[in-house]
Design an enzyme around this catalytic site. Structure first.
Site, short mmCIF file in Angstrom:
data_model
loop_
_atom_site.label_atom_id
_atom_site.label_comp_id
_atom_site.label_asym_id
_atom_site.label_seq_id
_atom_site.Cartn_x
_atom_site.Cartn_y
_atom_site.Cartn_z
N LEU A 210 0.82 -1.27 0.10
CA LEU A 210 -0.15 -0.13 -0.05
C LEU A 210 1.02 1.25 0.05
O LEU A 210 1.76 1.49 1.09
CB LEU A 210 -0.88 0.18 1.21
N HIS A 211 0.59 2.09 -1.10
CA HIS A 211 1.37 3.63 -1.06
C HIS A 211 0.68 4.53 -1.42
O HIS A 211 1.18 5.78 -1.44
CB HIS A 211 2.71 3.15 -1.46
#
Ligand code: UD1
Length: 365
Positions: A210-211
């Site tokens: 996740l970014h």
């Protein structure tokens, strides 16, 4: 005769996309072909774990130039890349600027080149999410607005370009260079050390990455998402290579689920080994949805839209959205063995780099 092509790379997802193009150029060069490259690293990603290790593992030659732009706001990065690349082109023009993907460096170099009348080739052109809140979508639109030659991965991309008025003669449906890299390295994938230490079994863990700002920039929202992931995976270990942007928010959280295994960003061969043997992947990345599709691994995308609809229509990907409440039911289907099988999209066959180089030779020589 030799023809100089600038190949631009700035951030992690660019590196696996340029590797097969450079390898194909090298092979043609050895066979007497006219193209030679100048590899320009903008320095958008600079940590060894986000950059150098990918060059080493994928056999990418050392950059000829590093613009060393580093971190900054969108405008700072764009401006830094433009100033650096303009200087380079003024000192020595190239015959073509080849950009890949949708990162800020892609857009900045494309605009700079076109303003100096250097034609632009865009690899992975024409994909659209329609979501203008993501910087990548602005980068795609701006890049394609100044592109001469569009190399595409899918029929959706072809249609998007045709609808925006791009003539057929400038669109080249060639397939996916990221998948060239995956197929070329499938036999070299290797388990990271911690797999043995933690006793991870094939099919016995989930991978998450996740970014995206929408998912990780608010500590509250990010905390809720992590709890939903932890709970939904029913105690199974969740291997989570943490992007530097995500690490900043993680440090603000009071706690996180016990089954999350937080690790550093992984090199290419280790990361894809983890994906290949995972029960499933939970991500907000675009590129990973292509890789899971080719490996036949279930993929849950925590976004409301995608610029890669073929990974949903043909592949193993499903859009879950960003609401943590949606994750539980989707994971339940995964654990109940009800995930779809999927198939590989057309021309994702490992030969895309060669096709691109053959077309460039025709266009430039
Ligand atoms: C960029 C791309 C995104 C891609 C992602 C993959 C854009 C707009 N976004 O996002 O499409 O999916 O790369 O990783 O181009 N940082 C480091 N070390 C580095 C690089 C960055 O610590 O080597 C830190 C920066 O200081 C910053 C954060 O990570 O705080 C984000 O980096 P940035 O390059 O702005 O964008 P990404 O989120 O990585």
């Amino acid at each position: 005769m030799s023809v100089l092509v600038d190949v631009i790379a700035g951030a992690r997802p660019n590196f696996m996309k340029i590797a097969p193009i450079l390898h194909a150029m090298q092979a043609r060069r050895e066979a007497g072909g006219p193209l030679r490259w100048r590899l320009v690293h903008t320095g958008q990603h600079y940590d060894p774990r986000m950059s150098g290790e990918f060059f080493a593992q994928l056999g990418i030659p050392a950059p000829d130039v590093n613009l060393e732009v580093g971190s900054g706001t969108q405008a700072e990065q764009t401006a830094g890349v433009m100033i650096g690349y303009e200087k380079l082109l003024l000192a020595q023009r190239s015959a073509c600027c080849l950009v890949v993907g949708d990162v800020t460096s892609t857009m900045a170099c494309a605009i700079t080149a076109q303003k100096l009348h250097v034609p632009v080739a865009h690899v992975e052109a024409g994909i659209r999410s329609g979501d203008w809140t993501m910087p990548e979508e602005i980068n795609r639109l701006a890049t394609d607005a100044v592109t001469n030659w569009f190399f595409t991965t899918s029929d959706h991309a072809n249609t998007n370009l045709q609808r925006s008025g791009v003539g057929e003669e400038r669109i080249f449906f060639v397939g996916n260079t990221m998948i060239d890299t995956l197929l070329a390295n499938m036999g070299r994938l290797r388990a990271p050390d911690f797999v043995q230490q933690h006793g991870l079994q094939p099919g016995g863990y989930v991978v998450t990455t996740l970014h995206r700002p929408a998912n990780v920039d608010s500590a509250d929202g990010f905390g809720r998402l992590l709890r939903a992931i932890g709970d939904g995976c029913r105690g199974l270990p969740v291997v989570f290579p943490v992007h530097p942007r995500t690490a900043k928010t993680l440090r603000e959280l009071p706690d996180f689920p016990a089954n999350l295994l937080l690790i550093d960003p992984q090199p290419y061969l280790e990361f894809n080994w983890l994906v290949k043997h995972a029960k499933g992947v939970i991500t907000d990345s675009g590129g990973i949805t292509e890789e899971t599709t080719v490996m036949g691994v279930p993929c849950l995308t925590l976004r409301d839209n995608t610029e890669r609809p073929e990974t949903v229509e043909l592949g193993t990907n499903e859009l879950i959205g960003t609401d943590p409440a949606k994750l539980g039911p989707a994971l339940a289907r995964l654990f109940d063995g009800q995930w779809k099988q999927g198939q590989v999209p057309p021309l994702w066959d490992g030969r895309t780099g060669e096709r691109i180089v053959a077309i460039l030779e025709r266009l430039l020589a």
